[in-house]
Enzyme design. Structure first.
Site, PDB file in Angstrom:
ATOM      1  N   TYR A   1       0.821  -1.221   0.000  1.00  0.00           N
ATOM      2  CA  TYR A   1       0.000   0.000   0.000  1.00  0.00           C
ATOM      3  C   TYR A   1       0.852   1.266   0.000  1.00  0.00           C
ATOM      4  O   TYR A   1       0.560   2.223   0.720  1.00  0.00           O
ATOM      5  CB  TYR A   1      -0.966   0.007   1.201  1.00  0.00           C
TER       6      TYR A   1
ATOM      7  N   LYS B   1      21.582  -4.582  22.408  1.00  0.00           N
ATOM      8  CA  LYS B   1      20.362  -3.836  22.741  1.00  0.00           C
ATOM      9  C   LYS B   1      19.294  -4.865  23.103  1.00  0.00           C
ATOM     10  O   LYS B   1      18.135  -4.769  22.694  1.00  0.00           O
ATOM     11  CB  LYS B   1      19.932  -2.962  21.540  1.00  0.00           C
TER      12      LYS B   1
ATOM     13  N   ASP C   1      23.084   2.380  23.424  1.00  0.00           N
ATOM     14  CA  ASP C   1      22.882   3.787  23.803  1.00  0.00           C
ATOM     15  C   ASP C   1      23.959   4.234  24.800  1.00  0.00           C
ATOM     16  O   ASP C   1      24.551   5.307  24.673  1.00  0.00           O
ATOM     17  CB  ASP C   1      21.453   4.046  24.330  1.00  0.00           C
TER      18      ASP C   1
ATOM     19  N   ASP D   1      27.892   0.244  12.120  1.00  0.00           N
ATOM     20  CA  ASP D   1      27.883   1.355  11.154  1.00  0.00           C
ATOM     21  C   ASP D   1      27.828   2.692  11.884  1.00  0.00           C
ATOM     22  O   ASP D   1      28.642   3.589  11.655  1.00  0.00           O
ATOM     23  CB  ASP D   1      26.677   1.211  10.222  1.00  0.00           C
TER      24      ASP D   1
ATOM     25  N   ASP E   1      31.050   5.897  12.534  1.00  0.00           N
ATOM     26  CA  ASP E   1      31.095   7.328  12.183  1.00  0.00           C
ATOM     27  C   ASP E   1      31.472   8.106  13.444  1.00  0.00           C
ATOM     28  O   ASP E   1      32.206   9.089  13.397  1.00  0.00           O
ATOM     29  CB  ASP E   1      29.733   7.826  11.649  1.00  0.00           C
TER      30      ASP E   1
END
Ligand code: NAD
Ligand code: IPM
Ligand code: MN
Length: 356
Positions: free
Chosen positions: A150, A192, A225, A249, A253
């Site tokens: 959809y 996590k 986190d 990933d 950075d």
């Protein structure tokens, strides 16, 4: 078929888009210079794949492209991605399938604070940040499993599944424990499992099981986190880090910028069994904001080609590149704008060539 001892290793070169070809060209000059005292001659085979190729042919890589790549000893890549093309074409047509097809499950991403480079973090001394991330590179959150129905309608619905397998977790963790043994014998797993109890639950189980085989390694398990916070708050506390595809990933950075610039961050996508050619590329992308200006920092690409040489057995040449890069940074004279200077891509590479 990759070989370690070939006298003329064949390297597939995919410059790609944006700053990709700009930095790759300079890195190859540096590699050839570093190799001049060794009795091997690398054959660099440029392959014009990327966005321009797609606009011409409707394909990001030709039909025989994968076979062609496989006939090389290694792959050296710049970056792919263009603002006017969806990343589904460029990244999901080339980079991500390449990592899976060639089973490049080990993505090695070092981060080191060089002497002469300023960290955005206060009071960091050279070498105080020195970590090596083992990023799982073939499954996890990047598995192309899901669907969309959809599209564009009020019922628009997407499912994006993460795939974690015991085999996939096991092999990246084994590699990370072995890597930790060669460094400071300290390994941190990023998880996590408090929120993603299935996939990350399996990840944690395999980490614990693997740890029991490596009693000499100090282990830590950290929620992603909290890890993001600690990469800033106390990056010195990390040595070897093992992370899933997405967490690895994002965190790399972060590890790149705390060591001065994304323009310094190298990476190796390794098939440890050497059944397929491994692929080497900077962590950064095609940087459309600075593409064509000749100011991209080539050091990430130069340090990536250094990892390529190391992988194919040219240890001395690789060490010479590392020393030359360190010397140029320590001198603080030639620096691209990302490092606070005014040097061009070529000037930066030429400083490395001179140091060699
Ligand atoms: P990016 O890494 O290209 O750029 C992020 C920022 O860092 C930009 O401000 C850029 O100018 C700067 N930067 C990056 N490399 C630099 C260098 N060598 N020297 C100086 N500054 C540098 O990330 P993005 O802008 O999010 O992505 C641009 C495109 O690249 C997107 O299409 C993305 O999907 C793609 N990408 C590709 C790869 C890859 O092929 N391996 C990796 C990351 C992003
Ligand atoms: C990287 C890049 C890629 C990734 C993108 C371009 C798909 O960000 O190599 O770090 O997420 O793996
Ligand atoms: Mn990335």
């Amino acid at each position: 078929m990759p070989s370690v001892a070939s006298a003329s290793p064949k390297i597939a070169v995919i410059g790609g888009d944006g700053i990709g070809p700009e930095v790759i060209e300079q890195a190859i000059r540096v590699a050839d210079r570093a190799l001049r005292t060794e009795d091997v001659r690398y054959v660099w085979n440029p392959l014009p794949w990327g966005s321009a190729f797609y606009r011409e042919t409707g394909r990001i890589i030709p039909d025989d492209g994968w076979d062609l790549l496989q006939s090389h000893d290694a792959i050296f890549m710049g970056a792919v991605g263009a603002p006017d093309l969806p990343d589904t074409v460029t990244l999901q047509g080339l980079l991500l399938p390449l990592r899976r097809k060639f089973d490049l499950y080990l993505n090695l991403r070092p981060a080191y604070l060089f002497d002469g480079v300023e960290s955005p973090l206060r009071d960091k001394t050279p070498g105080s940040i020195d970590m090596l991330v083992y990023r799982e590179n073939t499954e996890g959150e990047y598995a192309p499993v899901g669907g969309r129905i959809y599209v564009g309608m009020p019922e628009d619905t997407a499912i994006q599944s993460a795939i974690f397998t015991r085999r996939g977790c096991r092999r990246i963790m084994r590699a990370a424990f072995e890597g930790a043994r060669r460094r400071k014998k300290k390994l941190t797993s990023i998880t996590k499992s408090n929120a993603q109890a299935f996939g990350m639950g399996l990840w944690d189980d395999v980490f614990r099981e693997t740890a029991s085989e490596y009693p000499d390694i100090e282990t830590h398990s950290l929620l992603v986190d909290a890890a993001a916070m600690d990469f800033i708050r106390k990056p010195e506390s990390f040595d070897v880090v093992v992370a899933s595809n997405l967490f690895g990933d994002i965190l790399t950075d972060l590890s790149a910028i705390i060591t001065g610039s994304l323009g310094l961050a190298a990476s190796a996508n390794i098939n440890p069994e050497r059944i397929y050619p491994s692929m080497f590329e900077p962590v950064h992308g095609s940087a459309p904001d600075i593409a064509g200006k000749g100011i991209a920092n080539p050091l990430a690409a130069i340090l990536s080609v250094k990892m390529l040489l190391e992988h194919l057995g040219q240890i001395m040449a690789a060490a010479a590149i590392q020393r030359a890069v360190a010397a140029v940074l320590r001198a603080r004279k030639v620096r691209t704008p990302d490092l606070g200077g005014k040097a061009t891509t070529t000037e930066m590479a030429e400083a490395v060539l001179a140091a060699l």
